[in-house]
Design a protein around this motif. Sequence first.
Motif, PDB file in Angstrom:
ATOM      1  N   THR A   1       1.108  -1.458   0.125  1.00 43.85           N
ATOM      2  CA  THR A   1       0.645  -0.267  -0.056  1.00 43.85           C
ATOM      3  C   THR A   1       0.878   0.849   0.204  1.00 43.85           C
ATOM      4  OG1 THR A   1      -0.342   0.002   2.566  1.00 43.85           O
ATOM      5  CG2 THR A   1      -2.369  -0.812   1.278  1.00 43.85           C
ATOM      6  N   HIS A   2       2.177   1.508   0.853  1.00 47.50           N
ATOM      7  CA  HIS A   2       2.322   1.927   0.825  1.00 47.50           C
ATOM      8  C   HIS A   2       4.116   2.036   1.815  1.00 47.50           C
ATOM      9  CE1 HIS A   2       0.334   2.478   4.793  1.00 47.50           C
ATOM     10  NE2 HIS A   2       1.210   3.364   4.876  1.00 47.50           N
ATOM     11  N   ALA A   3       5.201   3.099   1.649  1.00 45.62           N
ATOM     12  CA  ALA A   3       6.746   2.200   2.244  1.00 45.62           C
ATOM     13  C   ALA A   3       6.693   2.459   3.650  1.00 45.62           C
ATOM     14  CB  ALA A   3       7.104   3.219   1.436  1.00 45.62           C
ATOM     15  N   HIS A   4       5.872   3.125   4.257  1.00 47.15           N
ATOM     16  CA  HIS A   4       6.008   3.114   5.770  1.00 47.15           C
ATOM     17  C   HIS A   4       6.533   2.015   6.688  1.00 47.15           C
ATOM     18  CE1 HIS A   4       3.592   7.383   6.514  1.00 47.15           C
ATOM     19  NE2 HIS A   4       4.982   7.670   6.194  1.00 47.15           N
TER      20      HIS A   4
ATOM     21  N   ALA B   1      -4.933  -1.644  -8.387  1.00 50.24           N
ATOM     22  CA  ALA B   1      -4.106  -0.987  -7.562  1.00 50.24           C
ATOM     23  C   ALA B   1      -5.168   0.294  -7.627  1.00 50.24           C
ATOM     24  CB  ALA B   1      -2.457  -0.752  -8.138  1.00 50.24           C
ATOM     25  N   ILE B   2      -5.386   0.981  -6.689  1.00 47.92           N
ATOM     26  CA  ILE B   2      -5.925   1.888  -6.784  1.00 47.92           C
ATOM     27  C   ILE B   2      -5.467   3.077  -5.888  1.00 47.92           C
ATOM     28  CG2 ILE B   2      -8.514   2.912  -6.291  1.00 47.92           C
ATOM     29  CD1 ILE B   2      -8.858   0.466  -7.292  1.00 47.92           C
ATOM     30  N   SER B   3      -5.139   3.929  -6.294  1.00 43.37           N
ATOM     31  CA  SER B   3      -4.618   5.190  -6.504  1.00 43.37           C
ATOM     32  C   SER B   3      -5.073   5.948  -4.973  1.00 43.37           C
ATOM     33  CB  SER B   3      -3.991   6.768  -7.444  1.00 43.37           C
ATOM     34  OG  SER B   3      -3.146   7.071  -6.990  1.00 43.37           O
ATOM     35  N   LEU B   4      -4.535   6.403  -4.204  1.00 43.27           N
ATOM     36  CA  LEU B   4      -5.038   6.909  -3.051  1.00 43.27           C
ATOM     37  C   LEU B   4      -4.231   7.533  -2.102  1.00 43.27           C
ATOM     38  CD1 LEU B   4      -7.522   4.267  -1.591  1.00 43.27           C
ATOM     39  CD2 LEU B   4      -8.832   5.981  -2.293  1.00 43.27           C
TER      40      LEU B   4
ATOM     41  N   LEU C   1       2.315  10.810  -0.449  1.00 40.64           N
ATOM     42  CA  LEU C   1       2.457  11.227  -1.341  1.00 40.64           C
ATOM     43  C   LEU C   1       1.808  10.489  -2.851  1.00 40.64           C
ATOM     44  CD1 LEU C   1       4.620  13.824  -1.703  1.00 40.64           C
ATOM     45  CD2 LEU C   1       2.644  14.164  -0.841  1.00 40.64           C
ATOM     46  N   ALA C   2       2.498   8.800  -2.292  1.00 37.91           N
ATOM     47  CA  ALA C   2       1.696   7.450  -3.252  1.00 37.91           C
ATOM     48  C   ALA C   2       1.019   6.802  -2.237  1.00 37.91           C
ATOM     49  CB  ALA C   2       2.951   7.393  -3.902  1.00 37.91           C
ATOM     50  N   GLU C   3       0.200   6.633  -2.747  1.00 35.02           N
ATOM     51  CA  GLU C   3      -0.615   5.077  -1.896  1.00 35.02           C
ATOM     52  C   GLU C   3      -1.513   4.793  -2.508  1.00 35.02           C
ATOM     53  OE1 GLU C   3      -1.002   5.676   2.245  1.00 35.02           O
ATOM     54  OE2 GLU C   3      -2.760   3.824   2.482  1.00 35.02           O
ATOM     55  N   PHE C   4      -1.534   3.373  -2.605  1.00 34.17           N
ATOM     56  CA  PHE C   4      -2.442   2.532  -3.157  1.00 34.17           C
ATOM     57  C   PHE C   4      -2.991   1.621  -2.299  1.00 34.17           C
ATOM     58  CE2 PHE C   4       0.758   3.033  -6.395  1.00 34.17           C
ATOM     59  CZ  PHE C   4      -0.271   3.797  -7.273  1.00 34.17           C
ATOM     60  N   GLY C   5      -4.803   0.917  -2.635  1.00 29.24           N
ATOM     61  CA  GLY C   5      -5.698   0.017  -1.928  1.00 29.24           C
ATOM     62  C   GLY C   5      -5.439  -0.690  -2.725  1.00 29.24           C
TER      63      GLY C   5
ATOM     64  N   LEU D   1      -0.675  12.344  15.823  1.00 28.66           N
ATOM     65  CA  LEU D   1      -1.215  12.798  14.804  1.00 28.66           C
ATOM     66  C   LEU D   1      -0.695  12.164  13.714  1.00 28.66           C
ATOM     67  CD1 LEU D   1      -1.476  16.269  14.096  1.00 28.66           C
ATOM     68  CD2 LEU D   1      -3.369  14.894  15.116  1.00 28.66           C
ATOM     69  N   HIS D   2      -1.746  10.494  12.812  1.00 28.31           N
ATOM     70  CA  HIS D   2      -1.328  10.152  12.653  1.00 28.31           C
ATOM     71  C   HIS D   2      -0.297   9.884  10.988  1.00 28.31           C
ATOM     72  CE1 HIS D   2      -2.517   5.754  10.190  1.00 28.31           C
ATOM     73  NE2 HIS D   2      -0.867   5.946  10.406  1.00 28.31           N
ATOM     74  N   GLY D   3      -0.980  11.358  10.753  1.00 27.46           N
ATOM     75  CA  GLY D   3       0.089  11.887   9.647  1.00 27.46           C
ATOM     76  C   GLY D   3      -0.274  12.201   8.171  1.00 27.46           C
ATOM     77  N   HIS D   4      -0.407  13.603   7.505  1.00 30.71           N
ATOM     78  CA  HIS D   4      -1.107  13.000   6.647  1.00 30.71           C
ATOM     79  C   HIS D   4       0.104  14.147   5.973  1.00 30.71           C
ATOM     80  CE1 HIS D   4      -3.600  15.369   8.173  1.00 30.71           C
ATOM     81  NE2 HIS D   4      -3.898  16.316   7.579  1.00 30.71           N
TER      82      HIS D   4
END
Length: 310
Positions: free
Chosen positions: A69-72, A157-160, A165-169, A192-195
Motif C-alpha cells: 500500500t505504501h512504504a512506511h 491498484a487504486i491510487s489513494l 504522496l503515493a499510496e494504493f489500495g 497525529l497519524h499524519g498526512h
Amino acid sequence: MSEVVQLTRTIYRASFMLTPLIPLHVHLVRGERCAAWIDSGVKAMFPQLMIALKAANVAPEKVRFILHTHAHHDHIGCNAQMQDATGCLIAAPAAYAAWHTDFERHYQEFARPVPDLIPDTPALRDEVLSVLDAPRPVDIYLEEGVTFDLGGAVLEAISLPGHMLAEFGWLDRASGVLILGDAITGLDWPILHGHLSVAGYRQSLAKLKRLIDAGEVRRVLFAHFPPMSPSRTRQLIADAERYLAEVEATVIRVLASQPAVTLEAIWTQTCARLGRQREFRALSTVRAHLQDLQARGLVEELDDGRYALR
Ligand SMILES: [Zn+2]
C-alpha cells in the motif's frame, strides 16, 4: 493481540499490536495459482506471517508478490525475510522506492521532515528502524489500475494518496473486497497519524466514497482498523473529513492568535490544542496544512520564514 484469522474464502489476516492502542493487520490473498501479501508488517511479525501461510495452506513458493500500500516502516518490515522464504517479488509505489533500499534516507525523510526541529536521537532512530528487517529493492513499480491475477482473485491498484504522496489500495472487483493501508488514517490516536497532502487526502476520501456509492466495494479491510461494511466505512470517511477540518481549523486559530507565527510554534500550539503528542508526524501534518492553505491563498510565508493569515 497476536493472531491469524481467516476473513474470507481467500483472505487471511495476521495481527500484531504496535502499541497497546494501535493494531497492525497484514493480509494474505490466496489465489488458485499463487498468493500475495498486502504489505509485510513489522519484522517481529515474520513467524506469524509464516503461521498464516500454513493456516491458508499456501506453500512458500506459491507466494509470488508483496503488493504494498505504501512504504512506511511498519508496512515493509518483513520484506527481506518473506522474500528469502518465498522468492516473492516486491511491488510498491515508485515515488518511495528509495525508502525500501536506503533505510537512512527512510529515517531522515520520514522522521526528520524539518531537521532543525527534530533532533537525531537514538530513540527516534530506534522507533523508525527497529521494525525493519533488511533493505530489498522494489521489483515492480505500481500505477493506478494495474492488476495482479492470482487465479480467481484479481487485485487492482487504486491510487489513494494523502497519508503519503503515493499510496494504493487493493480492490478485488469480483468479491468487492478492498484492502487499505493507511489511506484512511488513525483519527483518535495519541499521535497525529499524519498526512502529507491535504488535497490528496480529501480527494482520496471522495474517491473511496464514489467506489462505495457505485456498489464496487462490499467489505473494507484495513491495516489499523477492524474490517468494515460499506456503511461503516462511509461513517469512517465522514469522521476523517471532520478530522481534516478540525486540524485545519486549529492551524488557522493558531495563526489568527498572533500577527506571524513560526512553524515550530504552529506545530507546538496545534498539538496542544488538539491534545496530541508533539512529534514528527504532527510536524509533517501541520506543514502539509500550511502548504495547502498557502496554495488556496489563505496563508502566506513571510521573508523570515514565519507564517501569517492573508
Ligand atoms: Zn503509514
